[in-house]
Motif scaffolding. Structure first.
Motif, PDB file in Angstrom:
ATOM      1  N   MET A 136      58.371 -67.894  17.060  1.00 24.36           N
ATOM      2  CA  MET A 136      57.136 -68.338  17.683  1.00 24.36           C
ATOM      3  C   MET A 136      57.047 -69.842  17.495  1.00 24.36           C
ATOM      4  SD  MET A 136      53.212 -67.222  16.809  1.00 24.36           S
ATOM      5  CE  MET A 136      53.386 -65.589  17.494  1.00 24.36           C
ATOM      6  N   ASP A 137      56.698 -70.556  18.570  1.00 23.24           N
ATOM      7  CA  ASP A 137      56.581 -72.006  18.443  1.00 23.24           C
ATOM      8  C   ASP A 137      55.401 -72.339  17.538  1.00 23.24           C
ATOM      9  OD1 ASP A 137      54.157 -73.016  20.257  1.00 23.24           O
ATOM     10  OD2 ASP A 137      55.155 -71.361  21.308  1.00 23.24           O
ATOM     11  N   GLN A 138      55.478 -73.492  16.907  1.00 18.31           N
ATOM     12  CA  GLN A 138      54.495 -73.890  15.902  1.00 18.31           C
ATOM     13  C   GLN A 138      53.083 -73.999  16.488  1.00 18.31           C
ATOM     14  OE1 GLN A 138      55.343 -74.345  12.474  1.00 18.31           O
ATOM     15  NE2 GLN A 138      53.122 -74.199  12.276  1.00 18.31           N
ATOM     16  N   ALA A 139      52.962 -74.540  17.701  1.00 19.32           N
ATOM     17  CA  ALA A 139      51.638 -74.703  18.302  1.00 19.32           C
ATOM     18  C   ALA A 139      50.958 -73.348  18.521  1.00 19.32           C
ATOM     19  CB  ALA A 139      51.736 -75.477  19.609  1.00 19.32           C
ATOM     20  N   SER A 140      51.698 -72.373  19.035  1.00 14.31           N
ATOM     21  CA  SER A 140      51.135 -71.033  19.237  1.00 14.31           C
ATOM     22  C   SER A 140      50.756 -70.406  17.906  1.00 14.31           C
ATOM     23  CB  SER A 140      52.135 -70.129  19.963  1.00 14.31           C
ATOM     24  OG  SER A 140      52.380 -70.595  21.264  1.00 14.31           O
ATOM     25  N   PHE A 141      51.634 -70.549  16.936  1.00 13.80           N
ATOM     26  CA  PHE A 141      51.359 -70.007  15.601  1.00 13.80           C
ATOM     27  C   PHE A 141      50.070 -70.610  15.038  1.00 13.80           C
ATOM     28  CE2 PHE A 141      51.840 -70.076  10.960  1.00 13.80           C
ATOM     29  CZ  PHE A 141      51.993 -68.714  10.713  1.00 13.80           C
ATOM     30  N   ASP A 142      49.949 -71.924  15.110  1.00 17.49           N
ATOM     31  CA  ASP A 142      48.758 -72.602  14.578  1.00 17.49           C
ATOM     32  C   ASP A 142      47.486 -72.108  15.265  1.00 17.49           C
ATOM     33  OD1 ASP A 142      50.518 -74.029  12.984  1.00 17.49           O
ATOM     34  OD2 ASP A 142      50.255 -75.927  14.066  1.00 17.49           O
ATOM     35  N   GLN A 143      47.538 -71.931  16.586  1.00 18.73           N
ATOM     36  CA  GLN A 143      46.376 -71.451  17.328  1.00 18.73           C
ATOM     37  C   GLN A 143      45.995 -70.028  16.897  1.00 18.73           C
ATOM     38  OE1 GLN A 143      47.583 -71.885  21.417  1.00 18.73           O
ATOM     39  NE2 GLN A 143      47.069 -74.064  21.476  1.00 18.73           N
ATOM     40  N   LEU A 144      46.996 -69.188  16.689  1.00 19.09           N
ATOM     41  CA  LEU A 144      46.712 -67.811  16.302  1.00 19.09           C
ATOM     42  C   LEU A 144      46.194 -67.730  14.868  1.00 19.09           C
ATOM     43  CD1 LEU A 144      49.668 -66.050  18.109  1.00 19.09           C
ATOM     44  CD2 LEU A 144      47.264 -66.091  18.776  1.00 19.09           C
ATOM     45  N   VAL A 145      46.715 -68.560  13.985  1.00 18.75           N
ATOM     46  CA  VAL A 145      46.196 -68.595  12.614  1.00 18.75           C
ATOM     47  C   VAL A 145      44.747 -69.072  12.626  1.00 18.75           C
ATOM     48  CG1 VAL A 145      46.426 -69.704  10.343  1.00 18.75           C
ATOM     49  CG2 VAL A 145      48.452 -68.804  11.508  1.00 18.75           C
ATOM     50  N   ALA A 146      44.429 -70.034  13.475  1.00 24.36           N
ATOM     51  CA  ALA A 146      43.043 -70.493  13.603  1.00 24.36           C
ATOM     52  C   ALA A 146      42.139 -69.349  14.079  1.00 24.36           C
ATOM     53  CB  ALA A 146      42.958 -71.683  14.558  1.00 24.36           C
ATOM     54  N   LYS A 147      42.632 -68.505  14.983  1.00 28.61           N
ATOM     55  CA  LYS A 147      41.863 -67.343  15.446  1.00 28.61           C
ATOM     56  C   LYS A 147      41.623 -66.372  14.288  1.00 28.61           C
ATOM     57  CE  LYS A 147      43.307 -67.296  20.296  1.00 28.61           C
ATOM     58  NZ  LYS A 147      42.004 -67.616  20.865  1.00 28.61           N
ATOM     59  N   ILE A 148      42.649 -66.164  13.470  1.00 28.60           N
ATOM     60  CA  ILE A 148      42.519 -65.265  12.318  1.00 28.60           C
ATOM     61  C   ILE A 148      41.473 -65.811  11.349  1.00 28.60           C
ATOM     62  CG2 ILE A 148      43.735 -64.380  10.282  1.00 28.60           C
ATOM     63  CD1 ILE A 148      46.275 -64.231  12.124  1.00 28.60           C
ATOM     64  N   LYS A 149      41.516 -67.095  11.107  1.00 30.44           N
ATOM     65  CA  LYS A 149      40.527 -67.715  10.220  1.00 30.44           C
ATOM     66  C   LYS A 149      39.124 -67.567  10.797  1.00 30.44           C
ATOM     67  CE  LYS A 149      39.330 -71.944   7.787  1.00 30.44           C
ATOM     68  NZ  LYS A 149      39.677 -73.328   7.501  1.00 30.44           N
ATOM     69  N   ALA A 150      38.978 -67.777  12.107  1.00 29.38           N
ATOM     70  CA  ALA A 150      37.675 -67.664  12.762  1.00 29.38           C
ATOM     71  C   ALA A 150      37.122 -66.236  12.696  1.00 29.38           C
ATOM     72  CB  ALA A 150      37.769 -68.131  14.211  1.00 29.38           C
ATOM     73  N   MET A 151      37.996 -65.254  12.528  1.00 32.72           N
ATOM     74  CA  MET A 151      37.563 -63.858  12.382  1.00 32.72           C
ATOM     75  C   MET A 151      36.981 -63.581  10.996  1.00 32.72           C
ATOM     76  SD  MET A 151      40.639 -61.733  14.130  1.00 32.72           S
ATOM     77  CE  MET A 151      41.363 -62.290  15.663  1.00 32.72           C
ATOM     78  N   GLY A 152      37.141 -64.535  10.081  1.00 35.31           N
ATOM     79  CA  GLY A 152      36.596 -64.355   8.737  1.00 35.31           C
ATOM     80  C   GLY A 152      37.622 -64.024   7.679  1.00 35.31           C
ATOM     81  N   TYR A 153      38.883 -64.193   8.005  1.00 37.00           N
ATOM     82  CA  TYR A 153      39.955 -63.929   7.025  1.00 37.00           C
ATOM     83  C   TYR A 153      40.205 -65.142   6.140  1.00 37.00           C
ATOM     84  CZ  TYR A 153      41.484 -59.524   9.090  1.00 37.00           C
ATOM     85  OH  TYR A 153      41.552 -58.229   9.523  1.00 37.00           O
ATOM     86  N   ASP A 154      40.632 -64.885   4.915  1.00 36.70           N
ATOM     87  CA  ASP A 154      41.090 -65.921   3.996  1.00 36.70           C
ATOM     88  C   ASP A 154      42.566 -66.159   4.301  1.00 36.70           C
ATOM     89  OD1 ASP A 154      42.037 -67.484   1.918  1.00 36.70           O
ATOM     90  OD2 ASP A 154      41.319 -66.151   0.327  1.00 36.70           O
ATOM     91  N   ILE A 155      42.866 -67.200   5.071  1.00 43.64           N
ATOM     92  CA  ILE A 155      44.251 -67.405   5.501  1.00 43.64           C
ATOM     93  C   ILE A 155      45.162 -67.866   4.368  1.00 43.64           C
ATOM     94  CG2 ILE A 155      43.670 -67.741   7.926  1.00 43.64           C
ATOM     95  CD1 ILE A 155      44.363 -70.782   7.352  1.00 43.64           C
ATOM     96  N   SER A 156      44.612 -68.184   3.201  1.00 45.77           N
ATOM     97  CA  SER A 156      45.489 -68.507   2.062  1.00 45.77           C
ATOM     98  C   SER A 156      46.297 -67.274   1.662  1.00 45.77           C
ATOM     99  CB  SER A 156      44.685 -69.036   0.871  1.00 45.77           C
ATOM    100  OG  SER A 156      43.933 -68.002   0.262  1.00 45.77           O
ATOM    101  N   LYS A 157      45.835 -66.082   2.061  1.00 51.83           N
ATOM    102  CA  LYS A 157      46.544 -64.829   1.766  1.00 51.83           C
ATOM    103  C   LYS A 157      47.580 -64.479   2.832  1.00 51.83           C
ATOM    104  CE  LYS A 157      42.615 -62.900  -0.718  1.00 51.83           C
ATOM    105  NZ  LYS A 157      41.632 -61.813  -0.744  1.00 51.83           N
TER     106      LYS A 157
END
Length: 174
Positions: A136-157
């Motif tokens: 997965m390209d880095q830009a897509s990955f970053d956008q999807l991780v941002a979506k996960i964070k916006a859902m209320g997840y602790d992305i440090s995990k």
């Protein structure tokens, strides 16, 4: 996952919003797990792939495979069954690893081209970022991780899972 998945406490967050509608037949096939907040069964996975096939009764035959501990590690294979929840636009499933226990499986994001998905849970205990390709390209990955964070997840995990001959993305500092 099995009943242990139900032991996490609530965080008083709003319910995860699922996609409006999933074409189940298009969703079938291989999904490479790029990153996840994993369950206890997903310890140290290499080459993790989730594969879906539709059964004649409408349930989803699922095969989850990975090599544990390295690319040449012991292959682990799990065969849960997915059940689409009626009235959910096919975006909410119940996964059953062990009868009679079922766990929540919410398709919270699906890219317009059907190449990336995020599967979440209202408890925000587990999440899976998957792609139709092992890279997965880095830009897509970053956008999807941002979506996960916006859902209320602790992305440090969030853990990034390696795939053979593919450089992994770098987890963004959000």
């Amino acid at each position: 996952m099995i009943s242990i998945l139900g032991l996490t406490g609530c965080q008083n967050l709003p319910p995860i919003q699922t996609v409006a509608h999933i074409d189940v037949d298009r969703f079938m096939g291989d999904w490479y797990v790029i990153a996840a907040i994993p369950t206890f069964m997903e310890r140290d996975p290499y080459n993790p792939v989730e594969h879906y096939d539709r059964n004649a009764d409408g349930s989803i035959a699922t095969t989850f495979t990975f090599n544990q501990g390295g690319f040449d590690g012991k292959q682990k294979v799990y065969h849960p069954t997915g059940f689409v929840v009626a009235g959910s636009g096919n975006a909410e499933w119940q996964m059953q690893f062990l009868w009679p226990f079922k766990s929540e499986y919410l398709i919270a994001y699906l890219s317009d081209d059907g190449q990336h998905t995020i599967v979440a849970r209202n408890k925000r205990d587990y999440v899976w970022l998957m792609s139709r390709q092992p890279a997965m390209d880095q830009a897509s990955f970053d956008q999807l991780v941002a979506k996960i964070k916006a859902m209320g997840y602790d992305i440090s995990k969030l853990e990034i899972f390696p795939h053979l001959n593919v450089p992994p993305p770098v987890k963004p500092a959000l």
